[in-house]
Design a protein around this motif. Structure first.
Motif, PDB file in Angstrom:
ATOM      1  N   CYS A  21      44.707  38.769  36.581  1.00 58.88           N
ATOM      2  CA  CYS A  21      46.132  38.875  36.293  1.00 58.88           C
ATOM      3  C   CYS A  21      46.489  38.468  34.861  1.00 58.88           C
ATOM      4  O   CYS A  21      47.084  39.241  34.114  1.00 58.88           O
ATOM      5  CB  CYS A  21      46.883  38.012  37.305  1.00 58.88           C
ATOM      6  SG  CYS A  21      48.631  38.328  37.306  1.00 58.88           S
ATOM      7  N   GLY A  22      46.150  37.232  34.470  1.00 62.62           N
ATOM      8  CA  GLY A  22      46.454  36.781  33.109  1.00 62.62           C
ATOM      9  C   GLY A  22      47.934  36.900  32.778  1.00 62.62           C
ATOM     10  O   GLY A  22      48.777  36.311  33.445  1.00 62.62           O
ATOM     11  N   TRP A  23      48.260  37.710  31.754  1.00 64.65           N
ATOM     12  CA  TRP A  23      49.653  37.819  31.296  1.00 64.65           C
ATOM     13  C   TRP A  23      50.422  38.939  31.989  1.00 64.65           C
ATOM     14  O   TRP A  23      51.566  39.228  31.633  1.00 64.65           O
ATOM     15  CB  TRP A  23      49.687  38.043  29.774  1.00 64.65           C
ATOM     16  CG  TRP A  23      49.468  36.787  28.994  1.00 64.65           C
ATOM     17  CD1 TRP A  23      48.581  35.783  29.293  1.00 64.65           C
ATOM     18  CD2 TRP A  23      50.126  36.384  27.782  1.00 64.65           C
ATOM     19  NE1 TRP A  23      48.650  34.788  28.350  1.00 64.65           N
ATOM     20  CE2 TRP A  23      49.594  35.133  27.402  1.00 64.65           C
ATOM     21  CE3 TRP A  23      51.106  36.960  26.980  1.00 64.65           C
ATOM     22  CZ2 TRP A  23      50.003  34.446  26.258  1.00 64.65           C
ATOM     23  CZ3 TRP A  23      51.511  36.281  25.845  1.00 64.65           C
ATOM     24  CH2 TRP A  23      50.970  35.034  25.489  1.00 64.65           C
ATOM     25  N   HIS A  91      45.004  34.495  28.761  1.00 62.05           N
ATOM     26  CA  HIS A  91      45.067  35.955  28.663  1.00 62.05           C
ATOM     27  C   HIS A  91      43.692  36.514  29.035  1.00 62.05           C
ATOM     28  O   HIS A  91      42.692  36.166  28.412  1.00 62.05           O
ATOM     29  CB  HIS A  91      45.461  36.367  27.244  1.00 62.05           C
ATOM     30  CG  HIS A  91      45.941  37.783  27.173  1.00 62.05           C
ATOM     31  ND1 HIS A  91      45.127  38.843  27.515  1.00 62.05           N
ATOM     32  CD2 HIS A  91      47.133  38.317  26.844  1.00 62.05           C
ATOM     33  CE1 HIS A  91      45.808  39.966  27.391  1.00 62.05           C
ATOM     34  NE2 HIS A  91      47.036  39.678  26.985  1.00 62.05           N
ATOM     35  N   TYR A  92      43.655  37.349  30.065  1.00 55.02           N
ATOM     36  CA  TYR A  92      42.374  37.851  30.565  1.00 55.02           C
ATOM     37  C   TYR A  92      41.941  39.160  29.898  1.00 55.02           C
ATOM     38  O   TYR A  92      41.080  39.879  30.404  1.00 55.02           O
ATOM     39  CB  TYR A  92      42.410  37.990  32.097  1.00 55.02           C
ATOM     40  CG  TYR A  92      41.540  36.960  32.813  1.00 55.02           C
ATOM     41  CD1 TYR A  92      40.183  36.853  32.537  1.00 55.02           C
ATOM     42  CD2 TYR A  92      42.071  36.104  33.762  1.00 55.02           C
ATOM     43  CE1 TYR A  92      39.382  35.922  33.194  1.00 55.02           C
ATOM     44  CE2 TYR A  92      41.285  35.158  34.417  1.00 55.02           C
ATOM     45  CZ  TYR A  92      39.938  35.083  34.121  1.00 55.02           C
ATOM     46  OH  TYR A  92      39.137  34.156  34.767  1.00 55.02           O
ATOM     47  N   GLY A  93      42.549  39.484  28.759  1.00 59.58           N
ATOM     48  CA  GLY A  93      42.101  40.613  27.942  1.00 59.58           C
ATOM     49  C   GLY A  93      42.004  41.914  28.731  1.00 59.58           C
ATOM     50  O   GLY A  93      42.864  42.243  29.554  1.00 59.58           O
ATOM     51  N   TRP A 115      32.852  34.826  31.995  1.00 60.59           N
ATOM     52  CA  TRP A 115      34.243  35.169  31.667  1.00 60.59           C
ATOM     53  C   TRP A 115      35.237  34.309  32.440  1.00 60.59           C
ATOM     54  O   TRP A 115      36.262  33.905  31.920  1.00 60.59           O
ATOM     55  CB  TRP A 115      34.514  36.644  31.975  1.00 60.59           C
ATOM     56  CG  TRP A 115      33.892  37.584  30.990  1.00 60.59           C
ATOM     57  CD1 TRP A 115      33.611  37.328  29.678  1.00 60.59           C
ATOM     58  CD2 TRP A 115      33.476  38.931  31.247  1.00 60.59           C
ATOM     59  NE1 TRP A 115      33.054  38.440  29.096  1.00 60.59           N
ATOM     60  CE2 TRP A 115      32.968  39.443  30.029  1.00 60.59           C
ATOM     61  CE3 TRP A 115      33.500  39.768  32.365  1.00 60.59           C
ATOM     62  CZ2 TRP A 115      32.483  40.740  29.918  1.00 60.59           C
ATOM     63  CZ3 TRP A 115      33.027  41.054  32.252  1.00 60.59           C
ATOM     64  CH2 TRP A 115      32.508  41.537  31.035  1.00 60.59           C
ATOM     65  N   ARG A 116      34.916  34.024  33.699  1.00 60.71           N
ATOM     66  CA  ARG A 116      35.896  33.272  34.520  1.00 60.71           C
ATOM     67  C   ARG A 116      35.879  31.779  34.204  1.00 60.71           C
ATOM     68  O   ARG A 116      36.919  31.150  34.197  1.00 60.71           O
ATOM     69  CB  ARG A 116      35.617  33.440  36.021  1.00 60.71           C
ATOM     70  CG  ARG A 116      36.053  34.749  36.613  1.00 60.71           C
ATOM     71  CD  ARG A 116      35.969  34.717  38.147  1.00 60.71           C
ATOM     72  NE  ARG A 116      37.026  33.952  38.776  1.00 60.71           N
ATOM     73  CZ  ARG A 116      36.911  33.282  39.913  1.00 60.71           C
ATOM     74  NH1 ARG A 116      35.760  33.249  40.545  1.00 60.71           N
ATOM     75  NH2 ARG A 116      37.932  32.628  40.429  1.00 60.71           N
ATOM     76  N   ARG A 117      34.680  31.200  34.004  1.00 60.58           N
ATOM     77  CA  ARG A 117      34.636  29.735  34.015  1.00 60.58           C
ATOM     78  C   ARG A 117      33.986  29.053  32.807  1.00 60.58           C
ATOM     79  O   ARG A 117      34.185  27.859  32.618  1.00 60.58           O
ATOM     80  CB  ARG A 117      33.927  29.251  35.290  1.00 60.58           C
ATOM     81  CG  ARG A 117      34.750  29.450  36.563  1.00 60.58           C
ATOM     82  CD  ARG A 117      36.022  28.621  36.530  1.00 60.58           C
ATOM     83  NE  ARG A 117      36.903  28.912  37.654  1.00 60.58           N
ATOM     84  CZ  ARG A 117      37.907  29.783  37.617  1.00 60.58           C
ATOM     85  NH1 ARG A 117      38.179  30.446  36.507  1.00 60.58           N
ATOM     86  NH2 ARG A 117      38.672  29.987  38.661  1.00 60.58           N
ATOM     87  N   ALA A 118      33.197  29.760  31.998  1.00 57.82           N
ATOM     88  CA  ALA A 118      32.572  29.058  30.850  1.00 57.82           C
ATOM     89  C   ALA A 118      33.665  28.653  29.867  1.00 57.82           C
ATOM     90  O   ALA A 118      34.602  29.421  29.622  1.00 57.82           O
ATOM     91  CB  ALA A 118      31.551  29.956  30.179  1.00 57.82           C
TER      92      ALA A 118
END
Ligand SMILES: O=C(O)[C@H](O)COP(=O)(O)O
Length: 260
Positions: A21-23, A91-93, A115-118
């Motif tokens: 989802c992000g923004w 922001h999940y790009g 991508w999710r947690r690092a």
């Protein structure tokens, strides 16, 4: 003693349908609205939790809806509520709008979890005109305020947690802490990655350890701060419903691996 109550917004329609989802500005689900009501009940029930004096939230609808329901139930709809993009979700790009399981299957577990947690895991960036970039007129308003604080508004195209820390912590130190120094109880209604960013800085959590922290929707966290240092007085944050928080955090960790 200053106290912070931090809350990840209630379940959104896209939490429910397993999408990054992000923004993107989605609404709360019916369950998410119930979680906001329940959050208020938890705050009212527990005698060591103060009623908030002031509230901070993001410019995304799901956090604003949660804030509205919560403050209404607390009978405090009138307290000052400040909104800033600096409390927006990470922001999940280019992953925004994509199904989590599909991304997992396409790129593999390692990349997906990077991508999710690092801490430094930045998703592929959006293009400037990407329909999911999620930036609109609401963000223009912030520019003047930010100039006053000596901060420069640069809206993202995709962010790692490290980038969230950089855009959030100046706001926390300059604007939010001003209220904490006055001994106020501050409510922060925000998003999963922003809660992780705040906990990382407040508790000095290592880059590796923060990748194991998952935040459930709609369960308040209480943190008491030392009046002089504004550091937490105990070494762990406290969920107002610890049992449910454990179960729900595990579901967040497994998103994409199991259909929610
Ligand atoms: O933006 C999103 O998709 C969620 O709110 C957070 O997702 P995550 O738990 O996969 O980081």
């Amino acid at each position: 003693m200053p106290q912070i109550i931090i809350l990840r917004h209630g379940e959104s329609e896209w939490n429910k349908s397993n999408k990054f989802c992000g923004w993107v500005d989605v609404q709360l689900s019916a369950n998410g609205k119930q979680q906001a009501v329940k959050s208020a009940e938890l705050i009212l029930e527990q005698s060591d939790v103060s009623i908030p004096d002031v509230c901070f939230t993001s410019r995304l609808t799901r956090a604003n809806q949660t804030t509205g329901i919560l403050l209404d139930k607390l009978r405090r709809p009138f307290i000052d509520t400040y909104k800033t993009w600096r409390l927006n979700e990470r922001h999940y790009g280019a992953l925004q709008g994509r199904d989590k399981t599909e991304v997992l299957n396409e790129f593999g577990k390692e990349k997906y979890m990077f991508w999710r947690r690092a801490y430094t895991g930045c998703p592929p960036l959006c293009d400037k005109d990407d329909e999911w970039r999620g930036v609109d007129d609401r963000y223009i308003i912030d520019a003047e305020d930010e100039a006053k604080m000596g901060l420069k508004e640069e809206l993202p195209y995709g962010e790692s947690l490290q980038m969230v820390v950089s855009r959030l912590i100046p706001y926390y130190n300059v604007v939010i802490s001003e209220h904490l120094r006055k001994g106020r109880t501050v409510l922060i209604v925000t998003h999963g990655s922003v809660v992780r960013a705040l906990l990382k800085v407040l508790y000095d959590i290592s880059d590796d350890a923060i990748s194991e922290v998952n935040i459930p929707n709609g369960i308040p966290i209480k943190i008491n701060l030392d009046q002089d240092t504004l550091k937490p007085v105990s070494d762990k944050w406290v969920y107002l419903d610890p049992e449910r928080a454990k179960v729900e955090a595990e579901k967040v960790r497994l998103q994409g691996f199991t259909k929610v």
